[in-house]
Design an enzyme around this catalytic site. Structure first.
Site, PDB file in Angstrom:
ATOM      1  N   LYS A 114       0.832  -1.362  -0.037  1.00 23.10           N
ATOM      2  CA  LYS A 114      -0.176   0.024   0.229  1.00 23.10           C
ATOM      3  C   LYS A 114       0.776   1.256   0.117  1.00 23.10           C
ATOM      4  CE  LYS A 114      -4.445  -2.021   2.000  1.00 23.10           C
ATOM      5  NZ  LYS A 114      -5.228  -2.013   3.067  1.00 23.10           N
ATOM      6  N   LYS A 197      -8.180  -9.605  -8.722  1.00 21.41           N
ATOM      7  CA  LYS A 197      -9.275  -9.459  -7.749  1.00 21.41           C
ATOM      8  C   LYS A 197     -10.191  -8.389  -7.769  1.00 21.41           C
ATOM      9  CE  LYS A 197      -8.810  -8.961  -3.118  1.00 21.41           C
ATOM     10  NZ  LYS A 197      -8.876  -8.883  -1.823  1.00 21.41           N
ATOM     11  N   LYS A 200     -12.760  -2.836  -4.202  1.00 27.12           N
ATOM     12  CA  LYS A 200     -13.450  -1.400  -4.416  1.00 27.12           C
ATOM     13  C   LYS A 200     -12.625  -0.350  -5.187  1.00 27.12           C
ATOM     14  CE  LYS A 200     -12.219  -0.555   0.512  1.00 27.12           C
ATOM     15  NZ  LYS A 200     -12.311  -1.818   1.110  1.00 27.12           N
TER      16      LYS A 200
HETATM   17  P1  ADP Z   1     -11.377  -4.474  -1.084  1.00 26.14           P
HETATM   18  O1  ADP Z   1     -10.559  -5.664  -1.636  1.00 26.14           O
HETATM   19  O2  ADP Z   1     -12.343  -4.291  -2.014  1.00 26.14           O
HETATM   20  O3  ADP Z   1     -10.588  -3.359  -0.717  1.00 26.14           O
HETATM   21  P2  ADP Z   1     -11.636  -5.450   1.509  1.00 26.14           P
HETATM   22  O4  ADP Z   1     -10.070  -5.389   1.626  1.00 26.14           O
HETATM   23  O5  ADP Z   1     -12.049  -4.438   2.559  1.00 26.14           O
HETATM   24  O6  ADP Z   1     -12.136  -5.388   0.225  1.00 26.14           O
HETATM   25  O7  ADP Z   1     -11.918  -6.658   2.055  1.00 26.14           O
HETATM   26  C1  ADP Z   1     -13.152  -7.188   3.111  1.00 26.14           C
HETATM   27  C2  ADP Z   1     -13.171  -8.775   3.010  1.00 26.14           C
HETATM   28  O8  ADP Z   1     -13.531  -9.120   1.646  1.00 26.14           O
HETATM   29  C3  ADP Z   1     -11.885  -9.592   3.399  1.00 26.14           C
HETATM   30  O9  ADP Z   1     -12.099 -10.654   4.219  1.00 26.14           O
HETATM   31  C4  ADP Z   1     -11.409  -9.867   1.828  1.00 26.14           C
HETATM   32  O10 ADP Z   1     -10.696 -10.843   2.006  1.00 26.14           O
HETATM   33  C5  ADP Z   1     -12.595 -10.096   1.306  1.00 26.14           C
HETATM   34  N1  ADP Z   1     -12.690  -9.885  -0.187  1.00 26.14           N
HETATM   35  C6  ADP Z   1     -12.308  -8.549  -0.714  1.00 26.14           C
HETATM   36  N2  ADP Z   1     -12.355  -8.726  -2.074  1.00 26.14           N
HETATM   37  C7  ADP Z   1     -12.498 -10.052  -2.325  1.00 26.14           C
HETATM   38  C8  ADP Z   1     -12.606 -10.937  -3.625  1.00 26.14           C
HETATM   39  N3  ADP Z   1     -12.366 -10.132  -4.824  1.00 26.14           N
HETATM   40  N4  ADP Z   1     -12.858 -12.261  -3.375  1.00 26.14           N
HETATM   41  C9  ADP Z   1     -12.987 -12.737  -2.482  1.00 26.14           C
HETATM   42  N5  ADP Z   1     -12.981 -12.004  -1.016  1.00 26.14           N
HETATM   43  C10 ADP Z   1     -12.882 -10.570  -1.190  1.00 26.14           C
HETATM   44 NA    NA Z   2      -8.406  -5.982  -0.026  1.00 33.43          NA
END
Ligand code: ADP
Ligand code: NA
Length: 328
Positions: A114, A197, A200
């Site tokens: 990050k 992946k 957001k």
């Molecule tokens: P983002 O990746 O959109 O920033 P977060 O990091 O806030 O989302 O993820 C919150 C939860 O959702 C975590 O437990 C993460 O492992 C799961 N998660 C996020 N994106 C994915 C994805 N593409 N596939 C499966 N699980 C996900």
């Molecule tokens: Na994430």
């Protein structure tokens, strides 16, 4: 016999959760309520490790809560709370920070990723110590299990190390949590680029639970696939089609082999059309339910405050024990 405890958190950093969040985390949160005593936190302290807008944050905390309730988190069964309403998290985090090596914190790969993106000078110390706050989130509730995806494994390892280190130095106090490994099928990829992946941070290819349903249908229908015509599950050779199959499997309950048979001799258009229909059938009532919760913010806040009180009772006891051990 007391049920094992589980702790998990999600950041209120978007106006909607996406299907990756749902499949990778929130669906398990709902299921775990049957077998565990669950503490689920909207981790707003973590949300300010990067620059945030106060009005956005306040709205997103409520939107996150409304989605969790609509998805089936039962606030009578589980403790659903907002992290900033429980001072024990930061109180415990400080003690843990004083047990963490600077180099040890520096080896956390998420910070490296990050900060590499944003520039190390523009990264906050909070972003650097984030995994230690996360350790406090978990240890404050004496969680036995923590649902983790691959990306969080290293942080849970730090949590375990810190609990063991504290216990070795001061005597047995903190519960060392075990990872609760999420299903391998959980990873969801971006619809416009099945090589990355769904996230957001790449909103163009995500499928958001609260997005306009027609717009989501459009996204599904224009999802990137490949130049073949065969609906077959193959993550390496056919990542786009495999992603769609995984999603359809979850939203219909049909297994992937079952779906492969169903689409034998049929094209991607059929697959996408059925997924669009299944997704719409899932999110339409969900959106109505979320709107219902958001229509009464005072009631929503009251639910969160009640959860916060229950969370405080547990977490304060941990902090009291820790402070006593430390010599305060
Ligand atoms: P983002 O990746 O959109 O920033 P977060 O990091 O806030 O989302 O993820 C919150 C939860 O959702 C975590 O437990 C993460 O492992 C799961 N998660 C996020 N994106 C994915 C994805 N593409 N596939 C499966 N699980 C996900
Ligand atoms: Na994430």
């Amino acid at each position: 016999v007391a049920l094992p405890r589980v702790l998990s958190g999600i950041q209120p950093t978007a106006d909607s959760f996406h299907v990756g969040n749902y499949l990778g985390a929130l669906r398990q949160w709902v299921d775990l309520q049957a077998t565990h005593q669950a503490f689920y936190s909207i981790v707003d302290l973590h949300a300010i490790t990067v620059e945030q807008d106060p009005a956005d944050l306040r709205r997103r905390i409520r939107v996150a809560a409304a989605q969790l309730l609509a998805l089936g988190i039962d606030p009578q069964v589980s403790t659903l709370f907002v992290q900033s309403q429980v001072p024990a998290h930061t109180q415990l985090a400080w003690v843990l920070e004083c047990l963490t090596g600077f180099g040890e914190a520096g080896r956390m790969t998420q910070f490296k990723d990050k900060s590499a993106r944003g520039g190390a000078d523009r990264s906050s110390v909070g972003l650097f110590t984030y995994p230690i706050l996360q350790a406090a989130d978990i240890l404050a509730y004496a969680a036995d299990a923590v649902p983790v995806g691959e990306d969080q494994r290293q942080h849970l390892e730090l949590t375990r190390n810190l609990a063991q280190r504290f216990n070795a130095r001061y005597g047995p106090t903190l519960t060392v949590p075990e990872p609760y490994i999420l299903k391998a099928t959980a990873k969801i990829y971006d619809l416009t680029d099945p090589g990355v992946k769904m996230s957001k941070s790449s909103p163009g290819g995500s499928l958001d639970l609260l997005a306009d349903v027609k717009a989501s249908v459009k996204r599904i229908k224009s999802a990137v696939t490949d130049n073949e015509r065969e609906v077959r599950y193959d993550e390496d050779a056919k990542p786009g089609v495999s992603n769609l199959l995984r999603l359809l499997s979850v939203f219909t309950g049909a297994s992937i082999p079952e779906l492969e048979r169903r689409y034998e001799g049929r094209g991607y258009g059929d697959l996408k059309g059925d997924l669009a229909e299944a997704f719409a059938a899932f999110v339409t009532p969900l959106q109505a339910s979320v709107a219902g919760y958001l229509a009464d913010p005072a009631e929503l806040d009251a639910v969160l405050r009640a959860g916060g009180e229950r969370a405080r009772a547990t977490a304060d006891a941990t902090v009291a024990a820790v402070y006593e051990r430390v010599g305060f």
